[in-house]
Motif scaffolding. Sequence first.
Motif, PDB file in Angstrom:
ATOM      1  N   GLU A  63       7.713  78.638 -54.410  1.00  0.00           N
ATOM      2  CA  GLU A  63       6.796  77.994 -55.355  1.00  0.00           C
ATOM      3  C   GLU A  63       5.797  77.120 -54.619  1.00  0.00           C
ATOM      4  N   PHE A  65       2.510  74.279 -55.687  1.00  0.00           N
ATOM      5  CA  PHE A  65       1.974  73.509 -56.806  1.00  0.00           C
ATOM      6  C   PHE A  65       0.583  72.994 -56.481  1.00  0.00           C
ATOM      7  N   LYS A 127       1.717  75.916 -61.190  1.00  0.00           N
ATOM      8  CA  LYS A 127       2.691  76.397 -60.215  1.00  0.00           C
ATOM      9  C   LYS A 127       2.412  77.861 -59.941  1.00  0.00           C
TER      10      LYS A 127
END
Length: 151
Positions: A63, A65, A127
């Motif tokens: 992930e 962000f 995200k």
Amino acid sequence: MKSKILTLVVVSLLFSVNISAQCINGTKSYPLYKAGAQLVDKFDNQGLEIVRIEYDLVFSSKESFRNLTSDWEYSIMAFADNGVKDLNIKLYEYDKLLDKWKMVAEDDSTEPHALLTYKPSVTALYKVEIIVKEFYEGYNVARYGLIYLHE
């Protein structure tokens, strides 16, 4: 943004550079960084603004962000080394009211690179999920590059 033109640029660059960058599987990381540098050069020459670049390892998913503003339409692209057969990305917007992530865009092609274009309706935290759907035989980890850009 002309996503078809951007896709053609990305695909042509990635196929013109041999990206075998898995240090863990006995190869080096420099070719992936070199491919990223070529993309940066192309995007700069097209007048596009790169707002984030990231390189990391991915075993299955990862992930990233970033706050994105509603003032711009963004292109987000991911590319990986030769160990990856199928790479995808998904974009999620954080919904404060529901206190959860909501998927707003995805690239689910079957290529070793992924590209999506998205214009946020609100300025918010987003995200990006980088997903390796399939490795080539003998690989279980890869290096990837992720680039966020806009006009």
